[in-house]
Design a protein around this motif. Structure first.
Motif, PDB file in Angstrom:
ATOM      1  N   PRO A  76       0.835  -1.197   0.000  1.00  0.00           N
ATOM      2  CA  PRO A  76       0.000   0.000   0.000  1.00  0.00           C
ATOM      3  C   PRO A  76       0.874   1.252   0.000  1.00  0.00           C
ATOM      4  O   PRO A  76       1.999   1.252   0.491  1.00  0.00           O
ATOM      5  CB  PRO A  76      -0.780  -0.111   1.318  1.00  0.00           C
ATOM      6  N   TRP A  91       5.829   0.896   5.227  1.00  0.00           N
ATOM      7  CA  TRP A  91       4.572   0.157   5.394  1.00  0.00           C
ATOM      8  C   TRP A  91       4.703  -0.891   6.508  1.00  0.00           C
ATOM      9  O   TRP A  91       3.834  -1.021   7.368  1.00  0.00           O
ATOM     10  CB  TRP A  91       4.172  -0.522   4.081  1.00  0.00           C
ATOM     11  N   SER A 239      -7.604   0.850   8.675  1.00  0.00           N
ATOM     12  CA  SER A 239      -8.746   0.165   9.296  1.00  0.00           C
ATOM     13  C   SER A 239     -10.041   0.566   8.589  1.00  0.00           C
ATOM     14  O   SER A 239     -10.911  -0.274   8.367  1.00  0.00           O
ATOM     15  CB  SER A 239      -8.843   0.502  10.783  1.00  0.00           C
ATOM     16  N   PRO A 247     -15.089  -7.411   4.736  1.00  0.00           N
ATOM     17  CA  PRO A 247     -16.071  -7.933   5.702  1.00  0.00           C
ATOM     18  C   PRO A 247     -17.501  -7.829   5.173  1.00  0.00           C
ATOM     19  O   PRO A 247     -18.327  -8.704   5.449  1.00  0.00           O
ATOM     20  CB  PRO A 247     -15.899  -7.046   6.945  1.00  0.00           C
ATOM     21  N   ALA A 250     -18.143 -10.820   3.160  1.00  0.00           N
ATOM     22  CA  ALA A 250     -18.319 -12.002   4.025  1.00  0.00           C
ATOM     23  C   ALA A 250     -19.712 -11.981   4.667  1.00  0.00           C
ATOM     24  O   ALA A 250     -20.380 -13.023   4.761  1.00  0.00           O
ATOM     25  CB  ALA A 250     -17.230 -12.026   5.099  1.00  0.00           C
ATOM     26  N   LEU A 295     -16.386 -18.169   5.936  1.00  0.00           N
ATOM     27  CA  LEU A 295     -15.099 -17.699   5.402  1.00  0.00           C
ATOM     28  C   LEU A 295     -14.331 -18.840   4.731  1.00  0.00           C
ATOM     29  O   LEU A 295     -13.484 -18.617   3.872  1.00  0.00           O
ATOM     30  CB  LEU A 295     -14.251 -17.074   6.514  1.00  0.00           C
ATOM     31  N   PRO A 300     -13.769 -14.358   0.756  1.00  0.00           N
ATOM     32  CA  PRO A 300     -13.864 -13.190  -0.130  1.00  0.00           C
ATOM     33  C   PRO A 300     -12.592 -12.998  -0.953  1.00  0.00           C
ATOM     34  O   PRO A 300     -12.648 -12.721  -2.144  1.00  0.00           O
ATOM     35  CB  PRO A 300     -14.073 -12.026   0.845  1.00  0.00           C
ATOM     36  N   LEU A 304      -5.043 -15.119  -4.386  1.00  0.00           N
ATOM     37  CA  LEU A 304      -3.983 -14.206  -3.944  1.00  0.00           C
ATOM     38  C   LEU A 304      -2.765 -14.384  -4.851  1.00  0.00           C
ATOM     39  O   LEU A 304      -2.638 -15.413  -5.533  1.00  0.00           O
ATOM     40  CB  LEU A 304      -3.594 -14.501  -2.493  1.00  0.00           C
ATOM     41  N   ARG A 306       1.637 -13.443  -5.456  1.00  0.00           N
ATOM     42  CA  ARG A 306       2.939 -12.920  -5.049  1.00  0.00           C
ATOM     43  C   ARG A 306       3.828 -12.887  -6.278  1.00  0.00           C
ATOM     44  O   ARG A 306       3.719 -13.770  -7.129  1.00  0.00           O
ATOM     45  CB  ARG A 306       3.599 -13.832  -3.991  1.00  0.00           C
ATOM     46  N   PHE A 365      -7.610 -15.109   5.869  1.00  0.00           N
ATOM     47  CA  PHE A 365      -6.940 -13.839   6.155  1.00  0.00           C
ATOM     48  C   PHE A 365      -5.493 -13.839   5.651  1.00  0.00           C
ATOM     49  O   PHE A 365      -4.690 -12.990   6.045  1.00  0.00           O
ATOM     50  CB  PHE A 365      -6.957 -13.551   7.658  1.00  0.00           C
ATOM     51  N   GLY A 366      -5.127 -14.805   4.796  1.00  0.00           N
ATOM     52  CA  GLY A 366      -3.745 -14.916   4.357  1.00  0.00           C
ATOM     53  C   GLY A 366      -2.886 -15.439   5.504  1.00  0.00           C
ATOM     54  O   GLY A 366      -3.392 -16.014   6.476  1.00  0.00           O
ATOM     55  N   VAL A 371       0.005 -11.004   6.558  1.00  0.00           N
ATOM     56  CA  VAL A 371      -1.335 -11.471   6.947  1.00  0.00           C
ATOM     57  C   VAL A 371      -2.235 -10.267   7.231  1.00  0.00           C
ATOM     58  O   VAL A 371      -1.746  -9.183   7.569  1.00  0.00           O
ATOM     59  CB  VAL A 371      -1.215 -12.389   8.203  1.00  0.00           C
ATOM     60  N   ILE A 373      -4.229  -7.501   8.889  1.00  0.00           N
ATOM     61  CA  ILE A 373      -4.060  -6.957  10.243  1.00  0.00           C
ATOM     62  C   ILE A 373      -5.405  -6.793  10.957  1.00  0.00           C
ATOM     63  O   ILE A 373      -5.451  -6.526  12.139  1.00  0.00           O
ATOM     64  CB  ILE A 373      -3.324  -5.595  10.260  1.00  0.00           C
ATOM     65  N   LEU A 382     -18.225  -9.586  12.240  1.00  0.00           N
ATOM     66  CA  LEU A 382     -19.109 -10.537  11.566  1.00  0.00           C
ATOM     67  C   LEU A 382     -19.945 -11.330  12.578  1.00  0.00           C
ATOM     68  O   LEU A 382     -21.150 -11.503  12.399  1.00  0.00           O
ATOM     69  CB  LEU A 382     -18.285 -11.496  10.700  1.00  0.00           C
TER      70      LEU A 382
END
Ligand code: HEM
Length: 432
Positions: A76, A91, A239, A247, A250, A295, A300, A304, A306, A365-366, A371, A373, A382
């Protein structure tokens, strides 16, 4: 346990590589294609020269654990950083501070606020049929913004939704085309800066006239070790954005299954209606199991990626910079090698002491240094949202069976509509 073979082997390839025929097949049915290719070509295979697909929990774990070293993930944007290395460093420092910022103890302090915020967010929805996904994004987004900012929250509702959309639009996926990326990227940078500036102004006001409160901003500002304001602003900004679309997606899956499965709904209602006021997750074990199962079944973040940063061996194959590794939590979550009866939705599987899956096979959540946060906060939102809806509302959803999974940037339910009708039992419980 997966062990790397000693000898480097030739990686199986999808015939036709990234040619038009395969792209067309993939666009028509992404999950079906990846599942089929994995069955044919194994747990590591190549799609064209640049994409490597990995579908074994141990290997996926290796990729995630080695992120920021041999593998890289999108970073990010952080203000005022000149180079990619500086940006990653800033980051990761912000993340560590952010991890402290949304530590479980701090989240606990926000419990009451969260319940009020969720109830207010659902009550504020128009009393008519609403697009399921958009309604759920609003519920989760509003609740998380309220927890983060307390009385300062309202001006952030719409801006955060927009920033979240703009930022999601520049997330890289398998098929993001290069054209238009510049304009999209600039929009995302602008949206993120706008949030950062507004948060700085809020923090200035709160510092000048501190009031004891229970929002995350109050809690962070009251810390005895005085976090610098830019760090507090970064924690709050990520956040707000992270707490919006994912969320919300989900929660949409939870509502779809609650509408489709009267047996599940009855158990959720029974638990929510007998739980003590201000019930924590320990008082709502079935609801927590249901959320974890949702989940699993509908992660969701279903795909992923890399990038390979340095030459590296994986599962007996040599990978080189320029290649991208893709892996799908959805595929891992639906694989009979790692789960018992993965095609069945069974919240009970989460009620025992033991994990109901092989190691590293559950990744909503990876994992590793990058991962999510917000996993604890996301789970809490949820569980409490599902309990609130089961206790106080009738969910009138049009044709839930038609809300089929659409694997886009996120795995979203196809356009479906829902109406939240308050029940008299729920209103009585709320009054008591
Ligand atoms: C059900 C809710 C959520 C799900 C399923 C989810 C899922 C994920 C996943 C899978 C990743 C890792 C992506 C990767 O490895 O490339 C991630 C990253 C992230 N999430 Fe979440 N998330 C949720 C809620 C939240 C919340 C509530 C917040 C904010 C507090 C948040 C903030 C973040 C951030 C900032 C990252 C980026 C971490 C980094 O790149 O270093 N998430 N999320």
């Amino acid at each position: 346990m997966f062990t790397d073979p000693d000898v480097t082997t030739v990686m199986p390839q999808v015939p036709g590589g990234a040619g038009l025929r395969n792209q067309y097949a993939y666009d028509k049915d992404r999950i079906g294609c990846l599942t089929d290719w994995s069955a044919r070509y194994g747990d590591v295979f190549q799609y064209g020269s640049a994409i490597v697909v990995v579908n074994h929990p141990e290997l996926v774990h290796q990729v995630l654990a080695r992120t920021n070293r041999e593998f890289s993930a999108t970073v990010p944007m952080v203000e005022h950083q000149q180079t990619a290395a500086e940006n990653l460093d800033a980051w990761m420092r912000g993340r560590r501070q952010g991890g402290r910022g949304i530590h479980p103890d701090l989240i606990e302090q926000c419990d009451q606020r969260l319940d009020q915020a969720l109830a207010a967010a659902v009550t504020a929805l128009p009393d008519k049929r609403l697009v399921l996904l958009a309604a759920c994004e609003r519920i989760c987004g509003h609740a998380i913004i309220d927890i983060c900012l307390g009385d300062e929250a309202p001006p952030f509702y719409e801006r955060t939704a927009k920033a979240s959309d703009d930022i999601l639009a520049v997330s890289r996926t398998f098929d993001t085309p290069p054209w238009g990326a510049g304009r999209r990227y600039r929009r995302a940078v602008k949206a993120e800066r706008d949030l950062t500036d507004r948060l700085a102004a809020v923090l200035g006001r709160l510092r000048a006239a501190p009031e004891p409160g229970s929002s995350l901003a109050d809690v962070l500002l009251a810390r005895p070790d005085r976090m610098p304001d830019p760090v507090v602003a970064a924690v709050l900004r990520i956040s707000l954005i992270g707490g919006h679309g994912t969320p919300g997606t989900a929660l949409a899956w939870c509502i779809r299954e609650m509408s489709r499965r009267p047996d599940l709904l009855a158990r959720l209602q029974a638990e929510a209606r007998t739980a003590p006021p201000q019930a924590g997750e320990a008082d709502l074990p079935y609801t927590a199991g249901f959320v974890k199962e949702m989940l699993r079944f509908y992660p969701p973040t279903w795909l992923l990626a890399r990038d390979v940063a340095t030459p590296v061996a994986l599962g007996g194959h040599e990978l080189r910079p320029g290649q991208r590794v893709l892996f799908s939590p959805y595929l891992l979550h639906h694989d009979e090698r790692w789960w018992d009866a993965p095609a069945e939705i069974r919240p009970e599987r989460w009620l025992g002491e033991e994990k109901p899956h092989a190691p590293h096979a559950y990744l909503p959540f990876g994992a590793g240094p990058r991962v999510c946060i917000g996993s604890l906060l996301g789970l809490k939102v949820l569980v409490r949202a599902v309990a609130l809806l089961a206790r106080d509302y009738e969910l009138n959803m049009d044709e839930p069976a038609n809300a089929a999974p659409q694997p886009d940037i996120l795995l979203v339910p196809a356009r479906a509509k829902v109406r939240f009708v308050p029940t008299s039992a729920g209103q009585d419980l709320r009054r008591s």
